[in-house]
Write a protein that holds these residues in place. Structure first.
Motif, PDB file in Angstrom:
ATOM      1  N   LEU A 140       0.828  -1.212   0.000  1.00 11.24           N
ATOM      2  CA  LEU A 140       0.000   0.000   0.000  1.00 11.24           C
ATOM      3  C   LEU A 140       0.859   1.258   0.000  1.00 11.24           C
ATOM      4  N   VAL A 141       1.949   1.236   0.753  1.00  8.65           N
ATOM      5  CA  VAL A 141       2.852   2.394   0.772  1.00  8.65           C
ATOM      6  C   VAL A 141       3.484   2.592  -0.606  1.00  8.65           C
ATOM      7  N   LEU A 142       3.989   1.506  -1.199  1.00  7.23           N
ATOM      8  CA  LEU A 142       4.632   1.603  -2.506  1.00  7.23           C
ATOM      9  C   LEU A 142       3.638   2.064  -3.570  1.00  7.23           C
ATOM     10  N   PHE A 143       2.418   1.543  -3.530  1.00  4.53           N
ATOM     11  CA  PHE A 143       1.405   1.914  -4.519  1.00  4.53           C
ATOM     12  C   PHE A 143       1.007   3.379  -4.368  1.00  4.53           C
ATOM     13  N   THR A 144       0.775   3.804  -3.131  1.00  7.18           N
ATOM     14  CA  THR A 144       0.365   5.192  -2.885  1.00  7.18           C
ATOM     15  C   THR A 144       1.437   6.168  -3.333  1.00  7.18           C
ATOM     16  N   ARG A 145       2.676   5.874  -3.019  1.00  9.30           N
ATOM     17  CA  ARG A 145       3.761   6.764  -3.428  1.00  9.30           C
ATOM     18  C   ARG A 145       3.927   6.788  -4.942  1.00  9.30           C
ATOM     19  N   ALA A 146       3.760   5.622  -5.586  1.00  8.35           N
ATOM     20  CA  ALA A 146       3.860   5.566  -7.045  1.00  8.35           C
ATOM     21  C   ALA A 146       2.759   6.364  -7.719  1.00  8.35           C
ATOM     22  N   GLU A 147       1.608   6.477  -7.038  1.00 11.45           N
ATOM     23  CA  GLU A 147       0.478   7.239  -7.574  1.00 11.45           C
ATOM     24  C   GLU A 147       0.571   8.729  -7.238  1.00 11.45           C
ATOM     25  N   GLY A 148       1.635   9.117  -6.558  1.00 13.83           N
ATOM     26  CA  GLY A 148       1.811  10.522  -6.195  1.00 13.83           C
ATOM     27  C   GLY A 148       1.207  10.910  -4.869  1.00 13.83           C
ATOM     28  N   GLY A 149       0.763   9.945  -4.080  1.00 13.05           N
ATOM     29  CA  GLY A 149       0.176  10.232  -2.778  1.00 13.05           C
ATOM     30  C   GLY A 149       1.225  10.458  -1.710  1.00 13.05           C
ATOM     31  N   SER A 150       0.809  11.037  -0.613  1.00 12.38           N
ATOM     32  CA  SER A 150       1.729  11.350   0.486  1.00 12.38           C
ATOM     33  C   SER A 150       1.925  10.140   1.391  1.00 12.38           C
ATOM     34  N   TYR A 151       2.923  10.230   2.251  1.00 14.47           N
ATOM     35  CA  TYR A 151       3.131   9.184   3.237  1.00 14.47           C
ATOM     36  C   TYR A 151       1.972   9.131   4.234  1.00 14.47           C
ATOM     37  N   SER A 152       1.372  10.283   4.497  1.00 12.31           N
ATOM     38  CA  SER A 152       0.218  10.319   5.402  1.00 12.31           C
ATOM     39  C   SER A 152      -0.937   9.511   4.825  1.00 12.31           C
ATOM     40  N   LEU A 153      -1.190   9.674   3.528  1.00 10.95           N
ATOM     41  CA  LEU A 153      -2.248   8.907   2.885  1.00 10.95           C
ATOM     42  C   LEU A 153      -1.900   7.423   2.893  1.00 10.95           C
ATOM     43  N   THR A 203       8.616  -5.825  -3.436  1.00  8.66           N
ATOM     44  CA  THR A 203       9.563  -4.829  -3.950  1.00  8.66           C
ATOM     45  C   THR A 203      10.131  -5.262  -5.302  1.00  8.66           C
ATOM     46  N   LEU A 204      10.416  -6.562  -5.431  1.00 10.77           N
ATOM     47  CA  LEU A 204      10.913  -7.096  -6.699  1.00 10.77           C
ATOM     48  C   LEU A 204       9.874  -6.936  -7.805  1.00 10.77           C
ATOM     49  N   PHE A 205       8.624  -7.246  -7.487  1.00 16.22           N
ATOM     50  CA  PHE A 205       7.554  -7.120  -8.482  1.00 16.22           C
ATOM     51  C   PHE A 205       7.385  -5.669  -8.934  1.00 16.22           C
ATOM     52  N   VAL A 206       7.521  -4.734  -7.984  1.00 19.15           N
ATOM     53  CA  VAL A 206       7.402  -3.310  -8.330  1.00 19.15           C
ATOM     54  C   VAL A 206       8.518  -2.912  -9.284  1.00 19.15           C
ATOM     55  N   SER A 207       9.739  -3.406  -9.020  1.00 13.94           N
ATOM     56  CA  SER A 207      10.874  -3.053  -9.881  1.00 13.94           C
ATOM     57  C   SER A 207      10.746  -3.687 -11.266  1.00 13.94           C
ATOM     58  N   LEU A 208      10.103  -4.861 -11.340  1.00 10.57           N
ATOM     59  CA  LEU A 208       9.949  -5.542 -12.625  1.00 10.57           C
ATOM     60  C   LEU A 208       8.823  -4.948 -13.460  1.00 10.57           C
ATOM     61  N   TRP A 209       7.720  -4.584 -12.808  1.00 13.27           N
ATOM     62  CA  TRP A 209       6.549  -4.085 -13.530  1.00 13.27           C
ATOM     63  C   TRP A 209       6.160  -2.695 -13.021  1.00 13.27           C
ATOM     64  N   SER A 210       5.197  -2.652 -12.123  1.00 14.71           N
ATOM     65  CA  SER A 210       4.759  -1.390 -11.521  1.00 14.71           C
ATOM     66  C   SER A 210       4.102  -1.721 -10.190  1.00 14.71           C
ATOM     67  N   ALA A 211       3.842  -0.685  -9.397  1.00 16.81           N
ATOM     68  CA  ALA A 211       3.224  -0.921  -8.095  1.00 16.81           C
ATOM     69  C   ALA A 211       1.826  -1.512  -8.248  1.00 16.81           C
ATOM     70  N   GLY A 212       1.071  -1.026  -9.243  1.00 20.71           N
ATOM     71  CA  GLY A 212      -0.268  -1.557  -9.479  1.00 20.71           C
ATOM     72  C   GLY A 212      -0.238  -3.003  -9.918  1.00 20.71           C
ATOM     73  N   ALA A 213       0.680  -3.334 -10.827  1.00 22.71           N
ATOM     74  CA  ALA A 213       0.813  -4.719 -11.290  1.00 22.71           C
ATOM     75  C   ALA A 213       1.252  -5.628 -10.153  1.00 22.71           C
ATOM     76  N   ALA A 214       2.156  -5.135  -9.319  1.00 20.37           N
ATOM     77  CA  ALA A 214       2.614  -5.928  -8.177  1.00 20.37           C
ATOM     78  C   ALA A 214       1.461  -6.242  -7.237  1.00 20.37           C
ATOM     79  N   LEU A 215       0.589  -5.257  -7.035  1.00 14.69           N
ATOM     80  CA  LEU A 215      -0.580  -5.437  -6.176  1.00 14.69           C
ATOM     81  C   LEU A 215      -1.478  -6.548  -6.722  1.00 14.69           C
ATOM     82  N   LEU A 216      -1.688  -6.543  -8.030  1.00 15.00           N
ATOM     83  CA  LEU A 216      -2.530  -7.559  -8.659  1.00 15.00           C
ATOM     84  C   LEU A 216      -1.884  -8.945  -8.586  1.00 15.00           C
ATOM     85  N   VAL A 217      -0.611  -9.021  -8.938  1.00 17.20           N
ATOM     86  CA  VAL A 217       0.068 -10.314  -8.994  1.00 17.20           C
ATOM     87  C   VAL A 217       0.126 -10.975  -7.616  1.00 17.20           C
ATOM     88  N   ILE A 218       0.466 -10.210  -6.586  1.00 19.04           N
ATOM     89  CA  ILE A 218       0.605 -10.808  -5.263  1.00 19.04           C
ATOM     90  C   ILE A 218      -0.734 -11.320  -4.760  1.00 19.04           C
TER      91      ILE A 218
END
Length: 430
Positions: A38-51, A163-178
């Motif tokens: 959730l942290v990786l996805f939110t940051r990749a989407e431009g959201g803050s750490y608070s969000l 983290t590996l999935f995010v580096s290979l694809w994207s945060a959204g794709a990693a969320l789906l795959v996991i």
């Protein structure tokens, strides 16, 4: 006394044992990686750490609420009817978040709440299955140790995997795959013959369910503080790494703690233990608390790494012993719910620990935040000491821990359908 390697191999060779263990671990990956994802996805989407923190908090709260409710549903309706739909709904929640992003905050929070609320109680379900899958009491106890050690591996490898999935694809794709992987793991478990045959023992109608057991309440109170200690260490570790100017130090400390837990759990599960598990748990938690106290000294990195490893040595043994105590004190027909309450209480305690350790760093120092862990360990021991008489009387007279050594493991759950047999049976814990 069984040797560790032979004993553990004996467990994994039992019919369905390896499949159930691996399927449960894979099925729980979405939960193990949820906050990080959730942290990786939110940051990749431009959201803050608070969000990101807000979404992770909602996910944690929803999971804490859902686990005992779904655990009770499993006890009432069986594993297949609850675990698989829950896994699918949880995965759909994360898929919805990946699709809508954080552009609509109400939808984002609703998606995360759905994912957390329907996180399948695979952990409690596995522990309900062990007695009839493995048969003998000593094998069940060793399986609890394997279970506790496997958790350490999962919560270490899981974040690295996302983290590996995010580096290979994207945060959204990693969320789906996991989450797809998680559904596959749940499917592996619930389609097995032991899981499909599982039925709970008759239960007395009571709105409190498993919580009507005083012994279980005492155990949950203690493990809330153990969770608090671990939660505070995650924050304190970040502060310590900042003090030393290297982010890698944080990973080093957590890896050392996990290594200590792996060693401790491996040694603990390699032998048979005599005496009441409630008494043994007090000793283990006392040693666990002693391991947390020196962390407040915050010495140099090398010494701190060694202290972190030491602090983890008695974690897995304490958890494994707690599993036996849960089985002994859970009222008949509530075994999955009881184990799910342990998951919830531990998680809520960890959340409280992170909440307390943060202000401790800001108002005091890194040492203060590590002192929270020590205080949590002492509080956990104090609860067990104050409730000795309650814990001395098991809620079920024939729990796994109370069975005759060398005989098939029996519990109030098994008594309805006869003794459990190695492999599988038509009994409730098969």
């Amino acid at each position: 006394m069984a040797t560790g390697g032979g004993g553990y191999a004996d467990i994994l060779r039992a019919p369905y044992a390896a499949r159930l263990l691996m399927g449960t671990l894979v099925g729980r990956l979405p939960h193990a990686t949820g906050p990080v994802a959730l942290v990786l996805f939110t940051r990749a989407e431009g959201g803050s750490y608070s969000l990101a923190g807000g979404l992770a908090a909602v996910y944690g709260i929803a999971t804490a609420i859902g686990q005992p409710l779904l655990g009770r549903a499993v006890d009432l309706h069986g594993q297949l009817r609850v675990q698989l739909p829950a896994a699918v709904l949880s995965g759909l929640g994360m898929a919805m978040l990946a699709a809508v992003g954080i552009g609509s905050l109400p939808l984002a929070y609703a998606a995360v709440a759905l994912a957390g609320l329907f996180t399948p109680p695979l952990e409690g379900g596995l522990r309900a299955l062990w007695p009839s899958v493995l048969g003998r009491e000593d094998r069940v106890h060793r399986a609890y140790a394997v279970d506790a050690v496997a958790q350490e591996i999962m919560f270490t490898v899981g974040p690295l995997l996302i983290t590996l999935f995010v580096s290979l694809w994207s945060a959204g794709a990693a969320l789906l795959v996991i989450n797809v992987i998680g559904v596959f793991g749940a499917l592996t478990v619930v389609l097995s013959k032991p899981s499909r045959a599982w039925r709970s023992a008759p239960r007395d109608a009571h709105w409190l369910g498993a919580l009507r057991s005083p012994g279980l309440l005492a155990l949950l109170g203690s493990f809330f503080f153990i969770g608090l200690a671990l939660g505070s260490i995650t924050v304190a570790g970040v502060a310590y790494a900042d003090d030393h100017g290297r982010e890698s130090v944080y990973g080093l400390l957590l890896a050392a703690l996990s290594f200590g837990a792996l060693v401790g759990g491996g040694v603990y599960g390699a032998r048979q233990w005599s005496g009441a598990p409630e008494r043994r748990l007090r000793v283990l938690v006392a040693l666990l608390a002693l391991g947390y106290l020196p962390l407040a000294l915050t010495p140099g990195v090398a010494a701190m790494t060694a202290l972190s490893a030491l602090s983890g040595v008695f974690l897995a043994p304490s958890i494994a012993c707690a599993f036996i105590v849960v089985d002994r004190h859970a009222p008949s027909g509530t075994v999955t719910e009881a184990f799910s309450w342990l998951v919830t209480t531990f998680g809520v305690g960890a959340a409280a620990g992170t909440a307390v350790a943060g202000p401790a760093v800001e108002l005091g120092s890194t040492s203060w935040s590590f002192a929270v862990a020590g205080a949590g360990g002492i509080a956990a021991l104090a609860v067990l000491m104050a409730t000795q008489r309650v814990l001395a009387v098991p809620g079920r007279s024939q729990g796994v821990a109370g069975s005759v050594p060398g005989a098939p493991a029996r519990s109030a759950e098994n008594d309805r359908n006869g003794a459990a047999e190695p492999g599988f049976s038509s009994g409730p814990e098969a």
